[in-house]
Each structure stands twice: as C-alpha cells, then as structure tokens.
Scaffold this motif. Structure first.
Motif, PDB file in Angstrom:
ATOM      1  N   GLY A  74      -6.964   8.655   5.783  1.00 26.65           N
ATOM      2  CA  GLY A  74      -5.823   7.958   5.187  1.00 26.65           C
ATOM      3  C   GLY A  74      -6.102   7.474   3.780  1.00 26.65           C
ATOM      4  O   GLY A  74      -7.233   7.564   3.276  1.00 26.65           O
ATOM      5  N   ALA A  75      -5.055   6.944   3.166  1.00 26.40           N
ATOM      6  CA  ALA A  75      -5.203   6.386   1.825  1.00 26.40           C
ATOM      7  C   ALA A  75      -6.218   5.244   1.840  1.00 26.40           C
ATOM      8  O   ALA A  75      -6.935   5.010   0.864  1.00 26.40           O
ATOM      9  CB  ALA A  75      -3.850   5.905   1.317  1.00 26.40           C
ATOM     10  N   THR A  76      -6.303   4.556   2.965  1.00 27.73           N
ATOM     11  CA  THR A  76      -7.213   3.413   3.071  1.00 27.73           C
ATOM     12  C   THR A  76      -8.666   3.838   2.854  1.00 27.73           C
ATOM     13  O   THR A  76      -9.451   3.084   2.250  1.00 27.73           O
ATOM     14  CB  THR A  76      -7.042   2.759   4.459  1.00 27.73           C
ATOM     15  OG1 THR A  76      -5.667   2.391   4.610  1.00 27.73           O
ATOM     16  CG2 THR A  76      -7.902   1.524   4.594  1.00 27.73           C
ATOM     17  N   PHE A  79      -9.416   3.937  -0.754  1.00 35.12           N
ATOM     18  CA  PHE A  79      -9.699   2.627  -1.379  1.00 35.12           C
ATOM     19  C   PHE A  79     -11.208   2.433  -1.496  1.00 35.12           C
ATOM     20  O   PHE A  79     -11.706   1.862  -2.467  1.00 35.12           O
ATOM     21  CB  PHE A  79      -9.140   1.477  -0.526  1.00 35.12           C
ATOM     22  CG  PHE A  79      -7.646   1.439  -0.378  1.00 35.12           C
ATOM     23  CD1 PHE A  79      -6.810   2.152  -1.222  1.00 35.12           C
ATOM     24  CD2 PHE A  79      -7.066   0.650   0.613  1.00 35.12           C
ATOM     25  CE1 PHE A  79      -5.423   2.101  -1.076  1.00 35.12           C
ATOM     26  CE2 PHE A  79      -5.692   0.591   0.763  1.00 35.12           C
ATOM     27  CZ  PHE A  79      -4.869   1.312  -0.076  1.00 35.12           C
ATOM     28  N   THR A 145      -1.123   1.606  -8.170  1.00 37.42           N
ATOM     29  CA  THR A 145      -0.337   2.095  -7.035  1.00 37.42           C
ATOM     30  C   THR A 145       1.026   2.434  -7.616  1.00 37.42           C
ATOM     31  O   THR A 145       1.732   1.534  -8.091  1.00 37.42           O
ATOM     32  CB  THR A 145      -0.186   0.996  -5.962  1.00 37.42           C
ATOM     33  OG1 THR A 145      -1.462   0.398  -5.735  1.00 37.42           O
ATOM     34  CG2 THR A 145       0.385   1.542  -4.675  1.00 37.42           C
ATOM     35  N   THR A 149       5.113   0.295  -1.604  1.00 34.62           N
ATOM     36  CA  THR A 149       5.866   0.589  -0.389  1.00 34.62           C
ATOM     37  C   THR A 149       6.401  -0.668   0.292  1.00 34.62           C
ATOM     38  O   THR A 149       7.504  -0.680   0.821  1.00 34.62           O
ATOM     39  CB  THR A 149       4.927   1.322   0.600  1.00 34.62           C
ATOM     40  OG1 THR A 149       3.999   2.101  -0.136  1.00 34.62           O
ATOM     41  CG2 THR A 149       5.692   2.183   1.565  1.00 34.62           C
ATOM     42  N   ASP A 168      -2.797   5.743  -6.589  1.00 37.86           N
ATOM     43  CA  ASP A 168      -2.375   5.830  -5.188  1.00 37.86           C
ATOM     44  C   ASP A 168      -0.883   6.160  -5.201  1.00 37.86           C
ATOM     45  O   ASP A 168      -0.051   5.318  -5.535  1.00 37.86           O
ATOM     46  CB  ASP A 168      -2.636   4.484  -4.489  1.00 37.86           C
ATOM     47  CG  ASP A 168      -2.145   4.474  -3.038  1.00 37.86           C
ATOM     48  OD1 ASP A 168      -1.555   5.473  -2.586  1.00 37.86           O
ATOM     49  OD2 ASP A 168      -2.359   3.440  -2.362  1.00 37.86           O
ATOM     50  N   SER A 170       0.773   7.325  -2.506  1.00 36.76           N
ATOM     51  CA  SER A 170       1.102   7.578  -1.094  1.00 36.76           C
ATOM     52  C   SER A 170       2.591   7.610  -0.821  1.00 36.76           C
ATOM     53  O   SER A 170       3.061   8.409  -0.023  1.00 36.76           O
ATOM     54  CB  SER A 170       0.469   6.508  -0.206  1.00 36.76           C
ATOM     55  OG  SER A 170      -0.923   6.651  -0.204  1.00 36.76           O
ATOM     56  N   SER A 171       3.350   6.713  -1.464  1.00 38.86           N
ATOM     57  CA  SER A 171       4.750   6.622  -1.061  1.00 38.86           C
ATOM     58  C   SER A 171       5.738   7.149  -2.099  1.00 38.86           C
ATOM     59  O   SER A 171       6.939   7.046  -1.885  1.00 38.86           O
ATOM     60  CB  SER A 171       5.095   5.180  -0.669  1.00 38.86           C
ATOM     61  OG  SER A 171       4.709   4.288  -1.677  1.00 38.86           O
ATOM     62  N   GLN A 191       1.695  10.887   5.363  1.00 33.71           N
ATOM     63  CA  GLN A 191       2.747  10.528   6.338  1.00 33.71           C
ATOM     64  C   GLN A 191       3.974   9.845   5.753  1.00 33.71           C
ATOM     65  O   GLN A 191       4.895   9.510   6.480  1.00 33.71           O
ATOM     66  CB  GLN A 191       2.144   9.634   7.429  1.00 33.71           C
ATOM     67  CG  GLN A 191       1.734   8.248   6.992  1.00 33.71           C
ATOM     68  CD  GLN A 191       0.330   8.180   6.412  1.00 33.71           C
ATOM     69  OE1 GLN A 191      -0.230   9.173   6.029  1.00 33.71           O
ATOM     70  NE2 GLN A 191      -0.244   6.988   6.333  1.00 33.71           N
ATOM     71  N   LYS A 192       4.024   9.642   4.420  1.00 32.86           N
ATOM     72  CA  LYS A 192       5.226   9.043   3.853  1.00 32.86           C
ATOM     73  C   LYS A 192       6.151  10.123   3.312  1.00 32.86           C
ATOM     74  O   LYS A 192       7.299  10.198   3.691  1.00 32.86           O
ATOM     75  CB  LYS A 192       4.850   8.067   2.736  1.00 32.86           C
ATOM     76  CG  LYS A 192       3.766   7.075   3.166  1.00 32.86           C
ATOM     77  CD  LYS A 192       4.239   5.663   3.305  1.00 32.86           C
ATOM     78  CE  LYS A 192       3.308   4.782   4.110  1.00 32.86           C
ATOM     79  NZ  LYS A 192       2.038   4.436   3.494  1.00 32.86           N
TER      80      LYS A 192
HETATM   81  C1  LIG Z   1       0.903   3.463   3.597  1.00 39.02           C
HETATM   82  C2  LIG Z   1       0.154   3.252   2.343  1.00 39.02           C
HETATM   83  C3  LIG Z   1      -1.248   3.170   2.323  1.00 39.02           C
HETATM   84  C4  LIG Z   1      -2.068   3.221   3.575  1.00 39.02           C
HETATM   85  O1  LIG Z   1      -2.125   4.519   4.033  1.00 39.02           O
HETATM   86  P1  LIG Z   1      -3.008   4.932   5.302  1.00 39.02           P
HETATM   87  O2  LIG Z   1      -2.855   6.410   5.270  1.00 39.02           O
HETATM   88  O3  LIG Z   1      -2.408   4.270   6.497  1.00 39.02           O
HETATM   89  O4  LIG Z   1      -4.403   4.493   5.068  1.00 39.02           O
HETATM   90  C5  LIG Z   1      -1.863   3.016   1.102  1.00 39.02           C
HETATM   91  N1  LIG Z   1      -1.176   2.946  -0.037  1.00 39.02           N
HETATM   92  C6  LIG Z   1       0.163   3.021  -0.062  1.00 39.02           C
HETATM   93  C7  LIG Z   1       0.896   2.927  -1.354  1.00 39.02           C
HETATM   94  C8  LIG Z   1       0.870   3.173   1.125  1.00 39.02           C
HETATM   95  O5  LIG Z   1       2.218   3.229   1.106  1.00 39.02           O
END
Ligand SMILES: *Cc1c(COP(=O)(O)O)cnc(C)c1O
Length: 356
Positions: A74-76, A79, A145, A149, A168, A170-171, A191-192
C-alpha cells in the motif's frame, strides 16, 4: 440493483473491468487456467505486467528515464520505503503537512532522518493548500500529497522546486493530465482510482534510484525492484491484472483529458448543489477543493444521521465522512458516472426542502 458507490477506497471500478476480471477468474484469455492459477514468471503474466507498465508510461507521457513498479504494502509502505532509501540520519527531507496521509508520511520519515516542514495547513484543520513553501537547499527531496482524500483538498498544480519531487497521488492518479515528469517518484495505492486493493504503483526516475548509496534490504530497495522488473518476489498478480484492465479502460474512454473533463463536470455539479443549499456548509477553501473527494457538513449536525439514512435508503453508499473528520464525503473517482452525482444532488435538494 447496482448501488451509487461514493466509497473513498476501495472504491468504484468501471463495470467492464469487473466483468473482465470475473471472466479471468474462470478462464484467463482462454488458456484453460484462472488468472489466480498462473505463475508470475509465465509468458502470460509477463505480458500483463509489461502492458500495464507501458500504459502507465503512455498515460503519464513519460520516457525511458522512468521505471514503473508494482509493489506490495500500500501507499503506507511507501511512507516508510522512500526515506528508507533516500534519507540517512544526517539528511533532511522537506514535507508538506497538508492532511492526515501526509502527516503519516512525515512520522515515518522521522525514523530515518530529519524532517523539515515546508508548509503546513494544520492551523486551519488542513482545509486549504499552503502554496508558499520554505525549502532548504540541502533537502534530499520534497514530499507532497496531491489530493487529500480525507480533508477534500487538492493541489491543482504541482509546486515549483529544484528538489526531487515525491508525490503521493493515491487518490487522484490518472484523474487528469499532470506534468508527471516534474516528479522523481510518484506512488499510489491502486484501490482508489486505478484498480483493486493489493498493489501499489510506484513510478521512479531511474537515475534517482541508481543514486541510492545506503544499505537497504533488497525487498525494500527500489533499485533491486527495477533490476528485477517488479518480479523480485511474487507480485500481486490479480491486483495487477485489475489495474491493467482499468488502465485499458481509461485509454479506451479517451485518456486523462477525458477523465479530467468528466471530473470537472461531476465536481461542478456537486459543489454547485451544496453551495446553493443552506443546510450544508463546507470549510474547505474554494480554490483548493478536490475534484475527487468533496468534504462538507450539515449546518445542523443533528440532521446528519437522518441524511445519511436517507442516502442508504436510496442506494447510496460511502457518503459518511472520515471517522476523525465527520460530516459527509462524496468521492467522485474516474469510474463514478455523472448519473450518480445527479442522483445525490437530487436527493440533497429533496432533503433540504423537507428540512430547510
Ligand atoms: C488511502 C490513502 C493512503 C493509504 O493507502 P494504503 O494503500 O491503505 O496504504 C495514502 N495516501 C493517500 C493520499 C490515500 O488516499
């Protein structure tokens, strides 16, 4: 009946992606095996991952200076992995503290080196994007970021910097064209906006990865993943396949320009509606509003549970705000049809008339 899916993640996927993924569970490309049953070093899977990488580069308009990786955790995990690769205890990295996810990234960086806060919006509960950054010249990188989100804010253009930019995404990955080549590292949990949970996209500048000097365990080492072409160990085969199907869908629908056009249309309708209804209020600075996640509140907090209940009764899921923020959050990722936003807005108007 299919629900209106406003989930923040895992979230809505395009219907054809679900259909194709389901078919591949039974028989992948007519080979007589399920996608779950094939080895990750077979020609079948190599074709999947190589096409997915190529589509990522095509959509991002990146050349061979960049490598695309599909990783676990995951994104975590990013980090932690980013400072693990690029920060020593004597080094400093600059971070923007604009939301809960960025704050978590900052905490992780602290395990490996020094963190300089380039800008923070903590003073106003992360309801805006601070644009004046303080950047030490010796910082190893700047981390942002791009879309918050949880708080519903978004960078509408990337900050100017000479430092390696780490983002980041992710979203808001693949939600609009961006100057992706201004970044040295981009990461996103799939997953987003680009698939199912279980795979993390990392796009990294090869020369930056090649510059890693410190000892890093191989499974955490970007350069080792590049050398192994994302096959250092068993990758999340099915999640990568779903990402490939989603990438194909984005391209077939018209690419990032089209995704942006649709996002703007959905967000314009949503924000226009909540701004015009006095039962709602929003604290997010208007110019920083996210096109992906709209965060707002009921003026009368006592109406919240009744509003959420009405949403549930009308087949809408994922509307409740993040647990630490409260209120309402409507996520409008690429796969969400305009009709779902229209349905939400009609319901909001109906509810406002009843309770206004
Ligand atoms: C959901 C999210 C994360 C965490 O993602 P995981 O895949 O659950 O580790 C990190 N950064 C952003 C911007 C997110 O929206």
């Amino acid at each position: 009946m299919k629900k209106h899916n406003f989930n923040s993640g895992p979230s809505i996927l395009p219907a054809p992606v679900i259909e194709q993924a389901a078919a591949a569970l039974h028989d992948f490309n007519g080979i007589g095996l399920s996608i779950l049953e094939i080895g990750h070093r077979t020609e079948w899977f190599i074709a999947v991952i190589e096409e997915a990488k190529a589509l990522v580069k095509q959509l991002m308009q990146l050349n061979d200076d960049y490598e695309v990786l599909f990783l676990h955790g995951g994104a975590t995990t990013q980090f932690m992995q980013i400072p693990m690769n690029f920060l020593t205890p004597n080094d400093t990295a600059a971070y923007c503290d604009n939301g809960i996810w960025g704050s978590k990234a900052i905490q992780e960086a602290g395990f490996f080196g020094n963190v300089h806060i380039a800008a923070s919006s903590k003073d106003k509960n992360h309801t805006y994007i601070p644009k004046n950054l303080s950047l030490p010249n010796n910082a190893k990188y700047l981390h942002i970021t791009t879309n918050n989100t949880v708080e519903g804010t978004q960078w509408h253009s990337l900050p100017e910097t000479n430092l390696p930019l780490v983002a980041d995404m992710s979203s808001d990955i693949f939600s609009k064209p961006m100057p992706f080549n201004h970044c040295s590292l981009i990461y996103a949990g799939a997953q987003k906006n680009m698939g199912a949970a279980g795979v993390t996209l990392v796009v990294i500048k090869k020369d930056w990865a090649a510059s890693i000097q410190k000892p890093v365990p191989p499974i955490m080492h970007y350069q080792k993943h590049i050398e192994a072409k994302s096959l250092l160990n068993t990758p999340p085969v099915f999640a990568i396949y779903v990402a490939l199907l989603t990438l194909r869908w984005i391209v077939a629908e018209g690419g990032l320009t089209e995704m942006e056009k649709r996002s703007k249309q959905k967000a314009a309708l949503l924000y226009h509606t909540i701004d015009s209804l006095p039962i709602f209020t929003s604290y997010v600075a208007k110019e920083d509003r996210s096109l992906m996640n709209a965060v707002f509140f009921m003026k009368d907090e006592n109406l919240l549970s009744s509003f959420l209940q009405t949403c549930t009764e009308n087949g809408m899921v994922g509307v409740k705000g993040y647990r630490t923020v409260g209120g309402i959050r409507v996520s409008m990722y690429n796969a969400l049809p305009l009709e779902s936003v229209q349905a939400f807005c009609e319901l909001a108007q109906y509810f406002a008339q009843k309770h206004g």
